[in-house]
Write a protein that holds these residues in place. Sequence first.
Motif, PDB file in Angstrom:
ATOM      1  N   TRP A  65      -8.772  25.003  18.253  1.00  0.00           N
ATOM      2  CA  TRP A  65      -8.739  26.403  17.828  1.00  0.00           C
ATOM      3  C   TRP A  65      -8.540  26.489  16.327  1.00  0.00           C
ATOM      4  O   TRP A  65      -7.648  25.837  15.759  1.00  0.00           O
ATOM      5  CB  TRP A  65      -7.607  27.165  18.525  1.00  0.00           C
ATOM      6  N   THR A  66      -9.373  27.285  15.667  1.00  0.00           N
ATOM      7  CA  THR A  66      -9.198  27.637  14.267  1.00  0.00           C
ATOM      8  C   THR A  66      -9.425  29.135  14.155  1.00  0.00           C
ATOM      9  O   THR A  66     -10.455  29.642  14.611  1.00  0.00           O
ATOM     10  CB  THR A  66     -10.222  26.905  13.370  1.00  0.00           C
ATOM     11  N   ARG A  67      -8.480  29.833  13.579  1.00  0.00           N
ATOM     12  CA  ARG A  67      -8.663  31.271  13.419  1.00  0.00           C
ATOM     13  C   ARG A  67      -9.848  31.536  12.493  1.00  0.00           C
ATOM     14  O   ARG A  67      -9.869  31.063  11.353  1.00  0.00           O
ATOM     15  CB  ARG A  67      -7.396  31.904  12.849  1.00  0.00           C
ATOM     16  N   PRO A  68     -10.854  32.265  12.978  1.00  0.00           N
ATOM     17  CA  PRO A  68     -12.026  32.502  12.131  1.00  0.00           C
ATOM     18  C   PRO A  68     -11.698  33.440  10.974  1.00  0.00           C
ATOM     19  O   PRO A  68     -10.839  34.311  11.086  1.00  0.00           O
ATOM     20  CB  PRO A  68     -13.029  33.142  13.094  1.00  0.00           C
ATOM     21  N   THR A  69     -12.402  33.252   9.877  1.00  0.00           N
ATOM     22  CA  THR A  69     -12.173  34.100   8.712  1.00  0.00           C
ATOM     23  C   THR A  69     -12.784  35.485   8.893  1.00  0.00           C
ATOM     24  O   THR A  69     -12.439  36.409   8.148  1.00  0.00           O
ATOM     25  CB  THR A  69     -12.761  33.437   7.449  1.00  0.00           C
ATOM     26  N   THR A  70     -13.677  35.637   9.871  1.00  0.00           N
ATOM     27  CA  THR A  70     -14.301  36.928  10.159  1.00  0.00           C
ATOM     28  C   THR A  70     -14.254  37.177  11.660  1.00  0.00           C
ATOM     29  O   THR A  70     -14.577  36.291  12.446  1.00  0.00           O
ATOM     30  CB  THR A  70     -15.776  36.952   9.699  1.00  0.00           C
ATOM     31  N   LEU A  71     -13.840  38.375  12.059  1.00  0.00           N
ATOM     32  CA  LEU A  71     -13.844  38.779  13.466  1.00  0.00           C
ATOM     33  C   LEU A  71     -14.187  40.266  13.545  1.00  0.00           C
ATOM     34  O   LEU A  71     -13.575  41.053  12.842  1.00  0.00           O
ATOM     35  CB  LEU A  71     -12.474  38.539  14.121  1.00  0.00           C
ATOM     36  N   VAL A  74     -21.817  27.183  20.608  1.00  0.00           N
ATOM     37  CA  VAL A  74     -21.742  28.359  19.734  1.00  0.00           C
ATOM     38  C   VAL A  74     -20.293  28.816  19.579  1.00  0.00           C
ATOM     39  O   VAL A  74     -19.834  29.119  18.464  1.00  0.00           O
ATOM     40  CB  VAL A  74     -22.622  29.506  20.267  1.00  0.00           C
ATOM     41  N   PHE A  75     -19.570  28.874  20.683  1.00  0.00           N
ATOM     42  CA  PHE A  75     -18.162  29.274  20.597  1.00  0.00           C
ATOM     43  C   PHE A  75     -17.371  28.318  19.708  1.00  0.00           C
ATOM     44  O   PHE A  75     -16.520  28.748  18.916  1.00  0.00           O
ATOM     45  CB  PHE A  75     -17.527  29.335  21.986  1.00  0.00           C
ATOM     46  N   ARG A  76     -17.637  27.024  19.823  1.00  0.00           N
ATOM     47  CA  ARG A  76     -16.917  26.061  18.990  1.00  0.00           C
ATOM     48  C   ARG A  76     -17.295  26.223  17.516  1.00  0.00           C
ATOM     49  O   ARG A  76     -16.438  26.068  16.639  1.00  0.00           O
ATOM     50  CB  ARG A  76     -17.194  24.644  19.479  1.00  0.00           C
ATOM     51  N   ALA A  77     -18.561  26.541  17.259  1.00  0.00           N
ATOM     52  CA  ALA A  77     -18.961  26.798  15.876  1.00  0.00           C
ATOM     53  C   ALA A  77     -18.160  27.964  15.299  1.00  0.00           C
ATOM     54  O   ALA A  77     -17.714  27.924  14.142  1.00  0.00           O
ATOM     55  CB  ALA A  77     -20.464  27.092  15.805  1.00  0.00           C
ATOM     56  N   ASN A  78     -17.950  28.987  16.105  1.00  0.00           N
ATOM     57  CA  ASN A  78     -17.246  30.195  15.660  1.00  0.00           C
ATOM     58  C   ASN A  78     -15.742  29.981  15.573  1.00  0.00           C
ATOM     59  O   ASN A  78     -15.119  30.288  14.547  1.00  0.00           O
ATOM     60  CB  ASN A  78     -17.562  31.347  16.618  1.00  0.00           C
ATOM     61  N   PHE A  79     -15.156  29.439  16.654  1.00  0.00           N
ATOM     62  CA  PHE A  79     -13.694  29.432  16.784  1.00  0.00           C
ATOM     63  C   PHE A  79     -13.033  28.073  16.556  1.00  0.00           C
ATOM     64  O   PHE A  79     -11.812  27.963  16.698  1.00  0.00           O
ATOM     65  CB  PHE A  79     -13.298  29.983  18.154  1.00  0.00           C
ATOM     66  N   VAL A  80     -13.822  27.073  16.193  1.00  0.00           N
ATOM     67  CA  VAL A  80     -13.252  25.778  15.818  1.00  0.00           C
ATOM     68  C   VAL A  80     -13.718  25.411  14.414  1.00  0.00           C
ATOM     69  O   VAL A  80     -12.923  25.040  13.557  1.00  0.00           O
ATOM     70  CB  VAL A  80     -13.641  24.668  16.834  1.00  0.00           C
ATOM     71  N   GLU A  81     -15.044  25.582  14.164  1.00  0.00           N
ATOM     72  CA  GLU A  81     -15.611  25.185  12.881  1.00  0.00           C
ATOM     73  C   GLU A  81     -15.647  26.337  11.872  1.00  0.00           C
ATOM     74  O   GLU A  81     -15.950  26.112  10.695  1.00  0.00           O
ATOM     75  CB  GLU A  81     -17.030  24.650  13.095  1.00  0.00           C
TER      76      GLU A  81
END
Length: 198
Positions: A79-85, A112-119
């Motif tokens: 988990w990485t908090r995304p900079t945009t939500l 795709v979810f990992r790209a958004n919420f991990v990477e």
Amino acid sequence: MSTVEFWYEFGSTYSYLAAERVEGVARVMGVEVCWRPFLLGPIFGAQGWASSPFNLFPIKGANMWRDVERIAAKYHLAWTRPTTLPRNGLVAARVALVGADEGWIANFTRAVFRANFVEDRDIGDPATIADIVVRLGLDPSVMERANTTENKARLKTQTETAVALGIYGAPSFTVDKELFWGHDRMEQAFQWAKAPWM
């Protein structure tokens, strides 16, 4: 025994958590799962919301970030908090529909979810989605097929079906017309599919 339909939106934090766990829950319960990407934007718009409720209600948003962090830690999910939500999941949802026909929707969805919420990558950028397609070893023509008039109409219809089922947030799970909303209702949906208690 019924199938559980898993309704998710690529911009949704809790949909990410559910996507990482849903196939394991399905195997344990012995129930089939059907992946149903849709768009929350039109549903939120109909409620008068121009953004995620987590942005519109800061106290709720602050608790959501901590809640997601706790859940990810509990289930050992990256988990990485995304900079945009939220990020725009339109292109990803269109590609996922092609994947539903061809049998790779689950792997694509998780990527795709990992790209958004991990990477912390911008999944609203078609180049990001095209890169995921290539990384998964899929034919790059998927991007063209996803953007046909017919496929765009399919996503619109799928979102309209979600509305008709009473879905107002993501993730949601339906068993026939029975609706279970939220990551925390996932197991309950599978239990219901196996043996409804009402």
